[in-house]
Motif scaffolding. Structure first.
Motif, short mmCIF file in Angstrom:
data_model
loop_
_atom_site.label_atom_id
_atom_site.label_comp_id
_atom_site.label_asym_id
_atom_site.label_seq_id
_atom_site.Cartn_x
_atom_site.Cartn_y
_atom_site.Cartn_z
N GLY A 118 29.78 63.49 69.85
CA GLY A 118 30.11 62.59 70.96
C GLY A 118 30.99 61.44 70.50
O GLY A 118 31.96 61.06 71.17
N LYS A 119 30.68 60.89 69.33
CA LYS A 119 31.45 59.75 68.82
C LYS A 119 32.89 60.16 68.53
O LYS A 119 33.83 59.45 68.87
CB LYS A 119 30.81 59.23 67.53
N LEU A 120 33.03 61.30 67.90
CA LEU A 120 34.36 61.78 67.54
C LEU A 120 35.16 62.11 68.81
O LEU A 120 36.35 61.81 68.91
CB LEU A 120 34.22 63.02 66.64
N LEU A 260 24.82 54.97 58.17
CA LEU A 260 25.22 53.94 57.21
C LEU A 260 24.65 52.57 57.59
O LEU A 260 24.75 51.63 56.83
CB LEU A 260 26.75 53.84 57.12
N ASP A 261 24.09 52.49 58.79
CA ASP A 261 23.46 51.24 59.21
C ASP A 261 22.07 51.11 58.60
O ASP A 261 21.46 50.06 58.68
CB ASP A 261 23.35 51.21 60.75
N GLY A 262 21.56 52.18 57.99
CA GLY A 262 20.20 52.14 57.44
C GLY A 262 20.15 51.35 56.14
O GLY A 262 21.15 50.80 55.69
N THR A 285 27.46 54.60 62.26
CA THR A 285 26.72 53.40 61.88
C THR A 285 25.69 52.98 62.92
O THR A 285 25.34 51.80 62.98
CB THR A 285 27.70 52.24 61.65
N GLY A 286 25.20 53.93 63.72
CA GLY A 286 24.18 53.55 64.69
C GLY A 286 24.03 54.65 65.72
O GLY A 286 24.67 55.69 65.62
N GLU A 287 23.17 54.41 66.71
CA GLU A 287 22.89 55.46 67.69
C GLU A 287 23.85 55.43 68.87
O GLU A 287 23.96 56.40 69.60
CB GLU A 287 21.44 55.36 68.15
N LYS A 288 24.55 54.31 69.06
CA LYS A 288 25.47 54.22 70.20
C LYS A 288 26.78 54.96 69.88
O LYS A 288 27.18 55.06 68.72
CB LYS A 288 25.81 52.75 70.49
P1 GDP Z 1 21.72 66.76 64.43
O1 GDP Z 1 20.41 67.47 64.34
O2 GDP Z 1 22.50 66.87 63.15
O3 GDP Z 1 22.55 67.13 65.60
O4 GDP Z 1 21.38 65.18 64.52
P2 GDP Z 1 21.35 64.23 65.81
O5 GDP Z 1 22.74 63.88 66.23
O6 GDP Z 1 20.44 64.80 66.83
O7 GDP Z 1 20.73 62.92 65.16
C1 GDP Z 1 19.39 62.88 64.69
C2 GDP Z 1 18.82 61.48 64.98
O8 GDP Z 1 19.52 60.50 64.23
C3 GDP Z 1 18.92 61.08 66.43
O9 GDP Z 1 17.76 60.39 66.78
C4 GDP Z 1 20.13 60.14 66.46
O10 GDP Z 1 20.03 59.19 67.49
C5 GDP Z 1 20.04 59.50 65.09
N1 GDP Z 1 21.34 59.09 64.57
C6 GDP Z 1 22.47 59.83 64.48
N2 GDP Z 1 23.46 59.12 63.89
C7 GDP Z 1 22.94 57.91 63.58
C8 GDP Z 1 23.46 56.73 62.92
O11 GDP Z 1 24.61 56.65 62.48
N3 GDP Z 1 22.58 55.69 62.76
C9 GDP Z 1 21.30 55.75 63.21
N4 GDP Z 1 20.53 54.68 63.00
N5 GDP Z 1 20.78 56.83 63.82
C10 GDP Z 1 21.58 57.90 64.01
#
Ligand code: GDP
Length: 306
Positions: A118-120, A260-262, A285-288
């Motif tokens: 989605g981000k890309l 990377l926000d972790g 860097t986050g969920e948004k």
């Molecule tokens: P997939 O199984 O590889 O498709 O992974 P998802 O996209 O479903 O991500 C797994 C979890 O990590 C979800 O709860 C996302 O909201 C969370 N997530 C994904 N990217 C990031 C990020 O950059 N930072 C944080 N803090 N959470 C993320």
């Protein structure tokens, strides 16, 4: 993420500031400190070894620049070596001469692939592209819905099977065949003139042969221009072995570091490009959907040494 590493390196350099000229012993002591700081940050051992070897060699043979004091010279060398292990120049997407450009996402379950898709898509849309997302992760029950939600938020259409929707006009005849979905997604992108196709694939909790086979089959069906390996920066030391397994099993052209926000210690970020020889292209860097950056090795190195 790099706070501890950054503090350790900065205090190492601080100790050099009062020195007029650096002896070999001074350089060795500094290199030892750098080695410890990198190991404590979970950087992979071979990467630490080649990094410190390069810094030592260059520091010993450094021409004495009148403009820089010894501490500044070491900082400059460490900065340049950090940029090098992070992949050198910023790399942009390899766009196909004949659209659509096909981007395949691979990685473990939970790595952040669907979110990244989605981000890309949003990022490319903001640059004037017309992406189509393809839901070829049929492993997790919610993955298709999750991609649809992400696509809706990004304002980007999603091509997906509707296995539970028999009888409706938009039923796609794939059942649980992700290769068929990916192939049909590519046809749809051609028909509807999308210039970029982003294919989300299934992950597993760990590396296994079925996962690699499925990703390879999808790869062969859509001939991607880019295969982006998405890796959770929080998994520390395991990042390198996972990356290597994907490099051998599926192959990839670029790396995306997620989470990377972790508060991970940063070793994954500093090891993966160097170990696989593939550049880090994006950071998540986050969920948004807007928590996304094009990765610039030089800016990341400066951030670490700030
Ligand atoms: P997939 O199984 O590889 O498709 O992974 P998802 O996209 O479903 O991500 C797994 C979890 O990590 C979800 O709860 C996302 O909201 C969370 N997530 C994904 N990217 C990031 C990020 O950059 N930072 C944080 N803090 N959470 C993320």
């Amino acid at each position: 993420m790099f706070a501890t590493l950054s503090d350790r390196l900065t205090s190492t350099f601080k100790n050099l500031r009062t020195k007029g000229r650096l002896s070999e012993a001074d350089i060795d002591a500094t290199v030892r400190e750098i080695r410890r700081a990198l190991l404590d940050a979970d950087v992979a051992v071979p990467v630490v070894r080649s990094f410190t070897g390069a810094v030592r060699e260059r520091a010993l043979s450094a021409e004495v620049s009148a403009a820089l004091n010894p501490a500044q010279q070491i900082v400059k060398i460490v900065n340049e070596e950090l940029v090098a292990i992070l992949g050198g120049d910023t790399r942009t997407l390899n766009m196909a001469k004949n659209p659509p450009t096909v981007i395949l996402l691979a990685g473990l379950q939970g790595a952040g692939k669907t979110t990244l898709a989605g981000k890309l898509a949003l990022h490319l849309k903001s640059q004037g592209h017309t992406p189509l997302l393809v839901a070829a992760d049929l492993q997790r029950p919610n993955a298709v819905t999750q991609l649809q939600v992400v696509g809706e938020r990004a304002g980007v259409p999603v091509f997906a099977p509707h296995p539970g929707n028999q009888g409706s006009d938009d039923v796609l005849p794939f059942g649980a065949d992700p290769v068929g979905v990916a192939r049909a997604g590519l046809e749809t992108a051609h028909q509807r003139q999308h210039d970029v196709l982003i294919v989300d694939t299934a992950g597993r909790l760990g590396v296994d042969a079925d996962l690699m086979q499925q990703a390879s089959d999808i790869r062969d069906a859509v001939s991607p221009d880019e295969i982006l390996f998405v890796i959770d920066a929080m998994i520390g030391q395991d990042a390198v072995t996972t990356a290597q397994a994907f490099a051998d099993g599926v192959g990839f052209t670029g790396v995306v570091l997620s989470k990377l926000d972790g508060d991970a210690r940063g070793g994954a970020a500093l090891s993966v490009a160097s170990v696989t020889g593939r550049p880090i292209m994006y950071a998540s860097t986050g969920e948004k959907l807007t928590d996304f950056e094009v990765f610039h090795p030089d800016r990341m190195a400066s951030r670490i040494l700030d």
